[in-house]
Design an enzyme around this catalytic site. Sequence first.
Site, PDB file in Angstrom:
ATOM      1  N   PHE A 158       9.795  -0.818   6.949  1.00 29.43           N
ATOM      2  CA  PHE A 158       9.015   0.237   7.593  1.00 29.43           C
ATOM      3  C   PHE A 158       7.889   0.635   6.654  1.00 29.43           C
ATOM      4  O   PHE A 158       8.133   1.020   5.508  1.00 29.43           O
ATOM      5  CB  PHE A 158       9.883   1.451   7.932  1.00 29.43           C
ATOM      6  CG  PHE A 158       9.176   2.411   8.847  1.00 29.43           C
ATOM      7  CD1 PHE A 158       9.177   2.204  10.214  1.00 29.43           C
ATOM      8  CD2 PHE A 158       8.479   3.491   8.334  1.00 29.43           C
ATOM      9  CE1 PHE A 158       8.508   3.073  11.064  1.00 29.43           C
ATOM     10  CE2 PHE A 158       7.804   4.365   9.174  1.00 29.43           C
ATOM     11  CZ  PHE A 158       7.812   4.157  10.545  1.00 29.43           C
ATOM     12  N   VAL A 159       6.648   0.527   7.132  1.00 26.82           N
ATOM     13  CA  VAL A 159       5.482   0.771   6.289  1.00 26.82           C
ATOM     14  C   VAL A 159       4.630   1.903   6.837  1.00 26.82           C
ATOM     15  O   VAL A 159       4.652   2.196   8.032  1.00 26.82           O
ATOM     16  CB  VAL A 159       4.632  -0.506   6.124  1.00 26.82           C
ATOM     17  CG1 VAL A 159       5.395  -1.567   5.355  1.00 26.82           C
ATOM     18  CG2 VAL A 159       4.166  -1.048   7.463  1.00 26.82           C
ATOM     19  N   LYS A 184      -1.638   5.639  17.967  1.00 22.66           N
ATOM     20  CA  LYS A 184      -2.620   6.164  17.055  1.00 22.66           C
ATOM     21  C   LYS A 184      -2.820   5.230  15.875  1.00 22.66           C
ATOM     22  O   LYS A 184      -3.810   5.312  15.174  1.00 22.66           O
ATOM     23  CB  LYS A 184      -2.178   7.526  16.533  1.00 22.66           C
ATOM     24  CG  LYS A 184      -2.096   8.594  17.600  1.00 22.66           C
ATOM     25  CD  LYS A 184      -1.692   9.937  17.027  1.00 22.66           C
ATOM     26  CE  LYS A 184      -1.494  10.929  18.159  1.00 22.66           C
ATOM     27  NZ  LYS A 184      -0.907  12.171  17.686  1.00 22.66           N
ATOM     28  N   ARG A 228      -0.728   8.618   7.377  1.00 22.68           N
ATOM     29  CA  ARG A 228      -1.790   7.763   7.936  1.00 22.68           C
ATOM     30  C   ARG A 228      -2.975   7.658   6.974  1.00 22.68           C
ATOM     31  O   ARG A 228      -3.702   6.691   6.990  1.00 22.68           O
ATOM     32  CB  ARG A 228      -2.298   8.331   9.256  1.00 22.68           C
ATOM     33  CG  ARG A 228      -1.329   8.279  10.391  1.00 22.68           C
ATOM     34  CD  ARG A 228      -2.002   8.736  11.694  1.00 22.68           C
ATOM     35  NE  ARG A 228      -1.040   9.034  12.728  1.00 22.68           N
ATOM     36  CZ  ARG A 228      -0.449   8.135  13.499  1.00 22.68           C
ATOM     37  NH1 ARG A 228      -0.719   6.862  13.341  1.00 22.68           N
ATOM     38  NH2 ARG A 228       0.411   8.502  14.423  1.00 22.68           N
ATOM     39  N   LYS A 261       5.116  -8.529  11.465  1.00 22.28           N
ATOM     40  CA  LYS A 261       6.431  -8.672  10.837  1.00 22.28           C
ATOM     41  C   LYS A 261       7.115  -9.894  11.447  1.00 22.28           C
ATOM     42  O   LYS A 261       6.947 -10.178  12.629  1.00 22.28           O
ATOM     43  CB  LYS A 261       7.281  -7.422  11.069  1.00 22.28           C
ATOM     44  CG  LYS A 261       6.765  -6.201  10.340  1.00 22.28           C
ATOM     45  CD  LYS A 261       7.695  -5.024  10.568  1.00 22.28           C
ATOM     46  CE  LYS A 261       7.182  -3.770   9.925  1.00 22.28           C
ATOM     47  NZ  LYS A 261       8.096  -2.632  10.161  1.00 22.28           N
ATOM     48  N   ASP A 318       2.047   5.565  10.433  1.00 24.68           N
ATOM     49  CA  ASP A 318       2.646   6.842  10.063  1.00 24.68           C
ATOM     50  C   ASP A 318       4.160   6.811  10.128  1.00 24.68           C
ATOM     51  O   ASP A 318       4.767   5.892  10.674  1.00 24.68           O
ATOM     52  CB  ASP A 318       2.157   7.928  11.019  1.00 24.68           C
ATOM     53  CG  ASP A 318       2.834   7.839  12.376  1.00 24.68           C
ATOM     54  OD1 ASP A 318       3.463   8.827  12.796  1.00 24.68           O
ATOM     55  OD2 ASP A 318       2.748   6.777  13.032  1.00 24.68           O
ATOM     56  N   ASP A 335      -1.939  -1.981  15.199  1.00 23.14           N
ATOM     57  CA  ASP A 335      -1.685  -1.758  13.783  1.00 23.14           C
ATOM     58  C   ASP A 335      -0.648  -2.748  13.270  1.00 23.14           C
ATOM     59  O   ASP A 335      -0.869  -3.440  12.297  1.00 23.14           O
ATOM     60  CB  ASP A 335      -1.271  -0.306  13.505  1.00 23.14           C
ATOM     61  CG  ASP A 335      -0.073   0.163  14.318  1.00 23.14           C
ATOM     62  OD1 ASP A 335       0.429  -0.576  15.194  1.00 23.14           O
ATOM     63  OD2 ASP A 335       0.365   1.302  14.086  1.00 23.14           O
ATOM     64  N   ASP A 377       5.756  -5.766  15.568  1.00 21.55           N
ATOM     65  CA  ASP A 377       7.124  -5.785  15.050  1.00 21.55           C
ATOM     66  C   ASP A 377       8.011  -6.394  16.133  1.00 21.55           C
ATOM     67  O   ASP A 377       8.189  -7.600  16.195  1.00 21.55           O
ATOM     68  CB  ASP A 377       7.521  -4.356  14.689  1.00 21.55           C
ATOM     69  CG  ASP A 377       8.871  -4.246  14.018  1.00 21.55           C
ATOM     70  OD1 ASP A 377       9.581  -5.259  13.925  1.00 21.55           O
ATOM     71  OD2 ASP A 377       9.234  -3.141  13.595  1.00 21.55           O
TER      72      ASP A 377
END
Length: 177
Positions: A153-154, A42, A166, A132, A160, A101, A104
């Site tokens: 962690f963002v 999402k 979000r 990242k 989210d 999005d 990582d």
Amino acid sequence: MKAALGTILVTEEEIRHRVAELGRQISKDYAARTVTLVGILKGSFIFLADLIRVISPEIPVEVDFMAVSSYGDSTTTSGTIHIEKDLGISVNGKDVIIVEDVVDTGLTLLHVYNILSGRGARSLRVAALLEKPGKSKYDRELDYIGFKIPNKFVVGFGLDFAQRYRNLPDIRVLDEI
């Protein structure tokens, strides 16, 4: 419940400016060709919505989504990839940009890349809002990168934690869980 108002890493204005730059670059790269954007749900939906609006209207753009998860309600990946929603269109013979999005570990991206490659996409590129450093299993260079960020962690701008945050207009470090 207390809101997550952590440290802002990327402002709303910085995002808007960078997404416009990416849209111009994609418009240049795909001039006179059709491009298919595959958003990874999402987290990518806000990035994809803003990106598609800044791609030249002269370029035919097709859009579909895959829902792929590896985090669940955690702040670290489980390492197991689950396809929860597959594409409704064929990518065979098409020029495809995977819209992510955040890259990582790169496990989700590697999995999706291999799936779409196996389905006969003519070309595959990647647009990631965030990257990242350091531990990605995806061994190709990303084609369109919004921002390189620290390994934190963002949340925000579609990203989210447990389906929350979000709707933040910027990218923030999640200080409290």
